[in-house]
Scaffold this motif. Structure first.
Motif, PDB file in Angstrom:
ATOM      1  N   SER A 152      61.526  12.383 -53.388  1.00 40.21           N
ATOM      2  CA  SER A 152      60.922  11.053 -53.284  1.00 40.21           C
ATOM      3  C   SER A 152      59.396  11.087 -53.203  1.00 40.21           C
ATOM      4  O   SER A 152      58.745  10.078 -53.395  1.00 40.21           O
ATOM      5  CB  SER A 152      61.493  10.323 -52.064  1.00 40.21           C
ATOM      6  N   LYS A 153      58.845  12.277 -52.972  1.00 37.32           N
ATOM      7  CA  LYS A 153      57.396  12.359 -52.768  1.00 37.32           C
ATOM      8  C   LYS A 153      56.650  12.742 -54.057  1.00 37.32           C
ATOM      9  O   LYS A 153      57.156  13.529 -54.854  1.00 37.32           O
ATOM     10  CB  LYS A 153      57.166  13.443 -51.702  1.00 37.32           C
ATOM     11  N   LEU A 207      61.325  18.855 -47.652  1.00 36.14           N
ATOM     12  CA  LEU A 207      60.118  18.100 -47.300  1.00 36.14           C
ATOM     13  C   LEU A 207      59.702  18.287 -45.842  1.00 36.14           C
ATOM     14  O   LEU A 207      58.519  18.256 -45.521  1.00 36.14           O
ATOM     15  CB  LEU A 207      60.320  16.605 -47.591  1.00 36.14           C
TER      16      LEU A 207
END
Ligand code: SF4
Ligand code: SF4
Ligand code: SF4
Length: 317
Positions: free
Chosen positions: A246-247, A293
């Protein structure tokens, strides 16, 4: 050799060195590694000579930007390796390990958003060469693409990196032109005029950056330049498109750290014989993403590398 034939054990030994048997013969194709498909003129010349001296004179290209010299007899394998080593070339790229890293020409391509040669060279040095002795549950393919055009299909690799340019839209600067140059520049229809004003569909936008700087009133500017990482892609007899984390990563070193975490996680928690996509499916994407993450797997790095894991090897075609 037994009865004039290369034995299965000998075949296995040289396969680990990057020599693949030419069917029905005692000859092998030597797989020569490149760093993201780049070779110098001197290396090409050496390869050409080696193909004539030890092989059948034919050189082929693989889908992963390596070369293969066909028809190298079993008893010439060491001579072949020594000959190409003079030009700084080596064979390899087989087994349950990190495979040769693939990259598009994003460094020079007009659409390139990142220096793909530099990124893939660093991945090659740190994780192809650096993890050469590290056994994984299966092969692990990495590709680096310069933009969402996806020419080298990073999302069909166990881990893929894609260059990103995230635009910023300042609605207050939009004058509602009759013909919007931002809309005209968007190749996928994510930027469109609605009721006379520009709207960007952020779910659709792939961060190609084509629209940045196209508005004469500076309504669309560059917000972030960076990297998207896909995990769990594969192709072959079973195909899977990877899912993006998602980053958006803005620093190259963050990308390197995430790759290393993925390799350690795969080694520690993958079952021998399964591809990374299957590990992700078994353990859940959300869990893997959180580990990559936020997880502290780097604190267990040496323990994971020292563990006796995947000794039988799981790579098949
Ligand atoms: S993926 Fe993008 S940067 Fe890479 S070669 Fe294709 S168009 Fe160029
Ligand atoms: S984004 Fe720029 S070019 Fe497009 S309508 Fe608004 S002001 Fe005009
Ligand atoms: S970044 Fe690319 S996809 Fe997104 S709005 Fe701009 S041109 Fe369209």
């Amino acid at each position: 050799m037994e009865n004039g034939l290369v034995t299965a054990a000998e075949e296995k030994t040289v396969k680990a060195l990057g020599f693949l048997r030419n069917k029905g013969t005692n000859n092998f194709s030597a797989r020569i590694i490149t760093v993201n498909g780049k070779v110098t003129a001197e290396q090409i010349a050496c390869l050409s000579e080696a193909a004539k001296l030890f092989g059948n004179g034919v050189v082929t290209l693989t889908t992963r930007q390596t070369f293969e010299c066909q028809g190298v007899p079993f008893d010439k394998i060491e001579d072949f390796r020594a000959y190409i080593a003079k030009a700084g070339l080596e064979t390899g790229g087989t087994g349950s390990k990190v495979r040769p890293v693939v990259s598009c020409k994003g460094t020079t391509c007009q659409y390139g958003l990142i220096d793909t040669f530099a990124v893939s060279q660093e991945i090659h040095e740190r994780f192809y060469e650096g993890y050469r002795q590290v056994r994984l549950p299966h092969k692990f393919k990495i590709a680096v693409g310069g933009c969402p055009n996806n020419c080298v299909k990073p999302d069909l690799n166990d881990l893929g990196v894609i260059g990103q340019c995230v635009p910023e839209f300042d609605e207050d600067s939009c004058n509602g032109c009759k013909k919007c140059s931002v809309e005209a520049s968007c190749p996928i229809g994510a930027a469109k005029l609605k009721d006379g004003m520009l709207e960007i569909d952020w779910d659709k936008c792939n961060n190609c950056g084509h629209c940045v700087g196209k508005c004469h009133f500076d309504a669309v500017t560059e917000k972030t330049r960076g990297y998207k990482i896909y995990i769990g892609g594969r192709w072959g007899k079973s195909t899977m498109t990877g899912r993006p984390l998602s980053k958006i990563f803005s620093e190259k070193e963050e990308v390197m750290l995430t790759i290393e975490k993925a390799l350690l996680l795969f080694r520690e928690q993958g079952k021998t014989g399964e591809r990374f996509s299957q590990t992700i499916e078994r353990l859940g994407f959300d869990y893997i993403e959180k580990e990559l993450l936020e997880g502290d797997i780097m604190s267990r790095k040496q323990e994971i590398l020292d563990a006796e894991l995947h000794l039988t090897g799981g790579a098949t075609c």
